[in-house]
Design an enzyme around this catalytic site. Structure first.
Site, short mmCIF file in Angstrom:
data_model
loop_
_atom_site.label_atom_id
_atom_site.label_comp_id
_atom_site.label_asym_id
_atom_site.label_seq_id
_atom_site.Cartn_x
_atom_site.Cartn_y
_atom_site.Cartn_z
N GLN A 91 0.88 -1.16 0.00
CA GLN A 91 0.00 0.00 0.00
C GLN A 91 0.92 1.21 0.00
OE1 GLN A 91 -3.67 -0.59 0.16
NE2 GLN A 91 -2.80 -2.57 -0.46
N ALA A 141 -11.80 3.03 4.11
CA ALA A 141 -10.82 2.10 3.53
C ALA A 141 -9.98 2.75 2.44
CB ALA A 141 -11.55 0.88 2.98
N HIS A 142 -9.05 2.00 1.92
CA HIS A 142 -8.09 2.55 0.95
C HIS A 142 -8.75 3.00 -0.35
CE1 HIS A 142 -6.99 -1.84 -0.48
NE2 HIS A 142 -8.27 -1.70 -0.30
N ASN A 143 -8.23 4.10 -0.85
CA ASN A 143 -8.65 4.67 -2.13
C ASN A 143 -10.07 5.23 -2.13
OD1 ASN A 143 -6.43 2.49 -2.91
ND2 ASN A 143 -6.43 4.13 -4.43
#
Lengths: 351, 351, 351
Positions: free
Chosen positions: B197, B238-240
């Site tokens: 990540q 969460a990511h993105n």
């Protein structure tokens, strides 16, 4: 405990009655699955009766009427309560020595009782008062004007914002945040303006707060948790909430702003309660339920939105038979149209 | 404020109009339940009209058209917004003096503005840039290459992983984690292999993040929270994920990876949104709901899975009458079989 | 990587096949939306096929059968796994130098491998054992008698209570709490008495735990997370839970006490599992679902309470047609009463 303790002596500590050999030596307490002949195990959940019979434990704590052939038993009215007491006997707590670690940061005008301990990297802010026997562990941050009552423990990385009051014999686990700002904004022309949160958090005596739980400070006055209430991990208690005495908030449950919970309320895991409502004494909310209105004393609720548990169960049963109902309607329609009645298990294309 | 302030002066600050005695002295702001004659209280929720009448408050902030007999009133178009402003007046913020505490760990090549404050046990990593007036509280950890904009506050124990960008006037509460790795694994022959990540987290200006909330770094590029968006406690982003401007994410809500939220979106408490979908501007998700697909601009949704709120309400109403429907079908069946029609409240064994 | 790497060289690293110009130079990896001609992008989700065609990326990783006109392709059996590997190539990890920072607090009788690093303000308690290459970041708190296996990373502000065992190559993110007391009370005459929690937490090898997740210590013996299991942020794992190998617990899910999860179990986001049940190997729980009973191997469940996913979907479909069913019953009633049949879209007041 190297030689073990006599079973009769342990039974006496918990007002239990020995059935079997009271002279048996017990070296420790263990679960049914891993106990050896020298261990005392326990049967506190009916689900594990067979496991108790199979266990290699020499002795067992059981409830009144409990029977486990071939084991020496300590029979108690409340076996889980007896277990709690005996675990204390076999695993006595070992508090650190009193005193302030050289690596702690304690404000000059904070008051720390001589019997309290403050560990490395702990922070105690201006005018804070730390009571007798309190234990402040590494990295705990106690803000300005906080008060911590006699015998409480603040675990590593717990954060008490300015002005937080913690009663006697409380346990605050790691990562807990007490007194962060409540979520209050006044939206004006599309922008959210912060409403200052100038109240505090108050925990009464004998409260325990689980890891990473957050309890927000009040907008004004206080957010309060009553004596003897226990809160599990990752729970959210919003600003101006008031929780009574002896309540239980299980993991990941949440209570929105200004809601009041009575005494002896239970929120099961992942339950939620909307803001500005009241749950009466002894109200119980099932796991994963969401309460959107007041709940009267002693009432159990379940569902999203939550309704009385008996009504929720009936609705679930009806839901499980919805397909059957649909088939019965189709059969009636067919009959009404002049055709033969559909068989009970029949499937057909519907109009 | 020891002598108090004149009600007319306070009204002028909030563009309000006095109805009653503008010369009345106000010593503080208090809730309806605890205000005394010298306090200014407020009526911002219609639920509390009776409490306002019973209150001992001498004066009250009310909305246009508000009437509380016997009280001096400040009448405002937006009483909650007025309350926010007056709380600031009575409770001015008291920032710590600027400077780096001797017990902080600041990398030699970090840049800390001379007007910023860095408290004991705070960590500021290599190449980090800390803007004017920023306040970094005890134990806050600011990783390498982070940037914190002018006037932002990082509360105790907040953690900013490497490369996190925080805008101006942001507030990051205790225990917040910005920039931990997104949950990304490539499963190959039954084993989960970590997908690095390597992106970052970016918070635009005027963002507030509640205690113990986590916002993960992007796999690549950035996870972004738009200007003026407010996030409550224990929320997961969460990511993105990309969140627009002026959105509100209430406690314990969660947004899965790569999902986009527009401007002015509201996620109520414990709501969830699946990954890779888009919620349009002004979309609103009811408490405890779960969104599994796109939501158009301005649409309100509720339920699990979430559907339009009006449709969800209708479904709830039908569910509440499911037992009645079952009885009606039974009555039709009985009639079709030639028997008399079942009475409305009748119960019988079903086939 | 300043000159970039040849596409053919990258393809070889991931056992992929070049379709197009293997001599193309790649400078970095980027998403479809932001890649330039010098970047390698990827198509791992069918939802983004059009975005891939529009992307300015010069080259793409795609799955077998993938076609993107005008791009140089690396075709792989498992494109997401290939992406993971190539991200490592372009973003190599940069561990800190080994050694104990002067500002850390390490007990005299703790054992720290010479190749491990312990950062400022980290705490390592008495008798703890820290393995080779372990990285303990600022403010991490490792309690007495903990063990951390070779190559593991403990991020800032993670707390390991006394006796926690962490295997090899584990990653523990910021704010994680391992080993806080389980939520166990014996209620006696209306008061909740703490049941001492004297067990530990054990993480096997290759486990990753997301930010602010909490895993409680066992009452007796251990709470255990199996090798290769990955746990996302804000997850709750209660005391005496046992989780098998290679399972995935997504954000904000929770598992109550003494429950067992097999190998390869998936709990989707915000799912919950009640205590004292067993989920078999490969069981999958849908997002926002609540499991109240055992789930057999390989079974997918959904809903509150959770049922088999296929059954849940059927129930949802029936719910969506409940209004239609109500109208059909009304039509039958009208017909039975002698009136004309209601039209399909008709609405009328019901009896």
């Amino acid at each position: 405990v190297s030689q073990g303790r006599r079973l009769s002596e342990l039974a006496a500590l918990v007002e239990g009655e020995v059935r079997g050999d009271g002279e048996r030596r017990v070296r420790g307490i263990a679960t049914l699955g891993s106990a050896s002949a020298e261990d005392l195990s326990f049967l506190t959940n009916a689900k594990y009766v067979e496991a108790a019979a199979r266990s290699r434990a020499g002795s067992l704590i059981v409830g009144r009427g409990g029977e486990v052939p071939g084991k020496d038993l300590v029979v108690c009215a409340e076996p889980y309560f007896a277990l709690a007491r005996l675990l204390e006997v076999f695993h006595p707590a070992t508090p650190p020595p009193p005193g302030i670690h050289a690596g702690a940061a304690v404000a000059a005008d904070a008051s720390v009782d001589a019997t309290a301990s403050v560990a490395a990297f702990a922070v105690v802010g201006a005018r804070a008062r730390i009571g007798a026997g309190v234990r402040i562990e590494p990295h705990a941050t106690v803000g300005e004007d906080c008060e911590i009552g006699e015998g409480s423990v603040i675990h590593p990385h717990a954060v008490l914002y300015r002005g937080t009051i913690v009663g006697k014999r409380c346990t605050i686990h790691a990562g807990v945040v007490l007194g962060a700002d409540g979520f209050g904004y006044a939206t004006h022309r599309g922008r959210h303006h912060k409403v200052p949160q100038v109240g505090v958090v108050v925990l009464e005596d004998d409260v325990e707060i689980g890891a990473n739980t957050t309890i927000d400070r009040a907008m004004l006055e206080e957010t309060r948790v009553g004596a003897g209430t226990k809160v599990d991990n990752l729970v959210m208690v919003a600003h101006n909430v008031r929780i009574g005495r002896g309540s239980l908030l299980i993991a990941q449950s949440g209570v929105a702003g200004s809601t009041q919970l009575g005494d002896g309320v239970v929120l099961a895991g992942q339950a939620g309660v909307v803001g500005h409502v009241r749950l009466g004494n002894g109200a119980r909310v099932a796991a994963k339920s969401a309460v959107f209105k007041d709940v009267a004393d002693g009432v159990q609720v379940a569902g999203i939105p939550a309704q009385e548990a008996s009504s929720w169960r009936r609705q679930q049963a009806l839901l499980g038979r919805l397909d059957e109902l649909r088939r019965r309607v189709a059969a009636l329609e067919k009959a009404a149209a002049g055709g033969p009645r559909e068989s009970a298990d029949g499937k057909r294309g519907e109009p």
